[in-house]
Scaffold this motif. Structure first.
Motif, PDB file in Angstrom:
ATOM      1  N   MET A  24      33.601  48.774  41.415  1.00 50.46           N
ATOM      2  CA  MET A  24      33.282  48.643  39.994  1.00 50.46           C
ATOM      3  C   MET A  24      33.401  49.968  39.251  1.00 50.46           C
ATOM      4  O   MET A  24      32.917  50.116  38.144  1.00 50.46           O
ATOM      5  CB  MET A  24      31.877  48.071  39.818  1.00 50.46           C
ATOM      6  CG  MET A  24      31.781  46.614  40.256  1.00 50.46           C
ATOM      7  SD  MET A  24      30.313  45.734  39.684  1.00 50.46           S
ATOM      8  CE  MET A  24      28.990  46.714  40.340  1.00 50.46           C
ATOM      9  N   TRP A  29      40.048  44.493  35.638  1.00 54.08           N
ATOM     10  CA  TRP A  29      39.608  43.325  36.415  1.00 54.08           C
ATOM     11  C   TRP A  29      40.455  43.183  37.667  1.00 54.08           C
ATOM     12  O   TRP A  29      39.980  42.876  38.740  1.00 54.08           O
ATOM     13  CB  TRP A  29      39.707  42.078  35.535  1.00 54.08           C
ATOM     14  CG  TRP A  29      39.264  40.818  36.196  1.00 54.08           C
ATOM     15  CD1 TRP A  29      39.932  39.635  36.249  1.00 54.08           C
ATOM     16  CD2 TRP A  29      38.030  40.588  36.890  1.00 54.08           C
ATOM     17  NE1 TRP A  29      39.198  38.699  36.934  1.00 54.08           N
ATOM     18  CE2 TRP A  29      38.028  39.256  37.334  1.00 54.08           C
ATOM     19  CE3 TRP A  29      36.936  41.388  37.194  1.00 54.08           C
ATOM     20  CZ2 TRP A  29      36.972  38.696  38.058  1.00 54.08           C
ATOM     21  CZ3 TRP A  29      35.883  40.842  37.912  1.00 54.08           C
ATOM     22  CH2 TRP A  29      35.911  39.509  38.325  1.00 54.08           C
ATOM     23  N   LYS A 216      35.415  37.682  34.870  1.00 50.43           N
ATOM     24  CA  LYS A 216      34.707  38.926  34.605  1.00 50.43           C
ATOM     25  C   LYS A 216      33.429  38.670  33.821  1.00 50.43           C
ATOM     26  O   LYS A 216      33.392  37.842  32.918  1.00 50.43           O
ATOM     27  CB  LYS A 216      35.622  39.864  33.810  1.00 50.43           C
ATOM     28  CG  LYS A 216      35.051  41.269  33.637  1.00 50.43           C
ATOM     29  CD  LYS A 216      36.042  42.192  32.951  1.00 50.43           C
ATOM     30  CE  LYS A 216      35.497  43.598  32.856  1.00 50.43           C
ATOM     31  NZ  LYS A 216      36.462  44.529  32.212  1.00 50.43           N
ATOM     32  N   TYR A 293      34.963  35.791  42.554  1.00 48.82           N
ATOM     33  CA  TYR A 293      35.936  36.542  41.775  1.00 48.82           C
ATOM     34  C   TYR A 293      36.878  37.411  42.597  1.00 48.82           C
ATOM     35  O   TYR A 293      37.729  38.106  42.052  1.00 48.82           O
ATOM     36  CB  TYR A 293      35.222  37.430  40.748  1.00 48.82           C
ATOM     37  CG  TYR A 293      34.114  38.272  41.344  1.00 48.82           C
ATOM     38  CD1 TYR A 293      34.388  39.493  41.916  1.00 48.82           C
ATOM     39  CD2 TYR A 293      32.795  37.829  41.324  1.00 48.82           C
ATOM     40  CE1 TYR A 293      33.393  40.263  42.466  1.00 48.82           C
ATOM     41  CE2 TYR A 293      31.774  38.597  41.870  1.00 48.82           C
ATOM     42  CZ  TYR A 293      32.084  39.816  42.434  1.00 48.82           C
ATOM     43  OH  TYR A 293      31.080  40.571  42.991  1.00 48.82           O
TER      44      TYR A 293
END
Length: 406
Positions: A24, A29, A216, A293
């Motif tokens: 992160m 993304w 996201k 994700y």
């Protein structure tokens, strides 16, 4: 060919293959994309990322005179660092990997039910009952004692919708194994296990649709998720049933050695040993698991990447963790010097570099070969692991079936 370069040397037209750093730390993304605009270039340069990987077969190469390093050179360097830092220690195994895998599968099923029940109470705001948790820690501890590879490896295999629950089981198992590796006494080992089991209970304060969102997160949703350590510590404090140690791991397992973590930006010795252990165990299971994700990373690739995250983990704790799971953890896809590709079945007590490997494919011919389990400790001088491989790039599916036998 992949090359690692400094962010300062990135230019429009390059194909970004991967950012170096925690998942992160960058503003994009997707990690793999063609860099097409100056705006995106500036976003990269203004992030906290210092280095990244480019694929010169899909975009521009580095300019003449720019320093870069190939994937093969990085792998060799990382291998040398890890080997210099960790030495294998003989491990006494009570049962075979195959036997403990069967027990571990049943234990994972029971553990999932117990965690769902406990965490369900937390989500409903009911009084927390931790009698089951202590029993669960005992069972997980016994499994790790019989054979450390089985439950740790099996708990990594989880579907996206059960991630929150099985992640707690996996971190519990990893904390127990790591605590023993660090030489803690059995009472401390149990406390470490309980802290792993309850470290993410604060996620029950986050709506399911946010936890399981495939896209996201918005800024407000991200803030909600980042608040889970504090929410969890409040739940545990109100229960009056756990030690300060367990509470501390829940509150501080996202702190980083360099002070860039959260919620309190603790650094170095300000972070307790158990919270430093929790940070490594939490991240390893998170990055190797499939999430709504993202697909999980290969276990060996995860160890390599985590070793590159400067300032994230306590170096001594991380070295002990590598001793615990191996440089090539169970489930890793590897290439042998002979050109065969296989999946790691089990660690060996003698050496971190000579696990049992089930080979099933020839990289030279690009075709499947008869499956065969090789004990690399008995093939020294004749065959060895020369690198990690990507199941995605080879198009392999369900490689975990090869080592679980299920």
């Amino acid at each position: 060919m992949l090359k690692r370069i400094a962010v300062a040397d990135v230019r429009v037209g390059m194909h970004i293959h991967e950012f170096c750093g925690a998942w992160m730390d960058h503003p994009f993304w997707k990690a793999k994309f063609l860099l097409e605009t100056d705006k995106d270039l500036q976003r990269i340069k203004s992030s906290s990322i210092n280095d990244l990987w480019i694929d010169v077969s899909k975009g521009l190469d580095v300019a003449a005179g720019v320093v870069s390093i190939t994937a093969e050179e990085v792998a060799a360097e990382a291998e040398a660092r890890l080997l210099a830092a960790v030495q294998s220690q003989p491990v006494s195994l009570a049962v075979s990997m195959e036997e403990e895998l069967n027990r571990a599968a049943k234990l994972c099923s029971r553990s999932k039910s117990a965690i769902i029940s406990m965490f369900g109470d937390a989500r409903m705001g009911q009084a927390l009952q931790f009698e089951q948790a202590s029993e669960l820690v005992e069972e997980i501890s016994d499994s790790i004692m019989r054979h450390p590879n089985a439950l740790i490896s099996l708990a990594r295999l989880k579907s996206c919708d059960e991630y929150t629950y099985m992640h707690s089981v996996a971190v519990c198992a990893l904390m127990i194994a790591l605590a023993r590796q660090l030489g803690l006494n059995e009472g401390q080992v149990r406390e470490a296990g309980l802290s792993g089991l309850l470290h993410d209970i604060g996620k029950m304060a986050v709506p399911n649709e946010v936890l399981n969102k495939p896209g996201k997160l918005t800024d407000s949703e991200f803030a909600m998720v980042r608040n889970h350590p504090e929410a969890g510590s409040r739940m545990l404090l109100e229960s009056k049933q756990v030690s300060a140690l367990v509470l501390d791991v829940c509150l501080h397992h996202h702190e980083k050695i360099d002070g860039s973590g959260y919620p309190h930006h603790l650094e170095g010795e300000q972070i307790s040993l158990y919270a430093r252990m929790g940070a490594v165990c939490d991240v390893y299971d998170a990055v190797t698991s499939n999430r709504p994700y993202k697909q999980g990373w290969d276990p060996a690739e995860s160890i390599r990447k985590m070793a590159e995250w400067k300032g994230h983990f306590d170096p001594i704790v991380f070295q002990a963790f590598v001793k615990t799971v191996g440089i090539y953890p169970v489930g890793s896809l590897v290439r042998l010097e002979s050109g065969r590709i296989g999946v790691v079945m089990e660690q060996q007590a003698k050496s971190l570099l000579t696990p049992r490997v089930k080979v099933f494919f020839s990289a030279k011919s690009g075709t499947p070969i008869p499956q065969e389990v090789l004990d690399l400790s008995k093939l020294v001088g004749r065959d060895k692991i020369v690198g990690r491989e990507s199941a995605e790039e080879w198009g392999f599916r369900n490689i975990d079936d090869l080592w679980t036998g299920f």
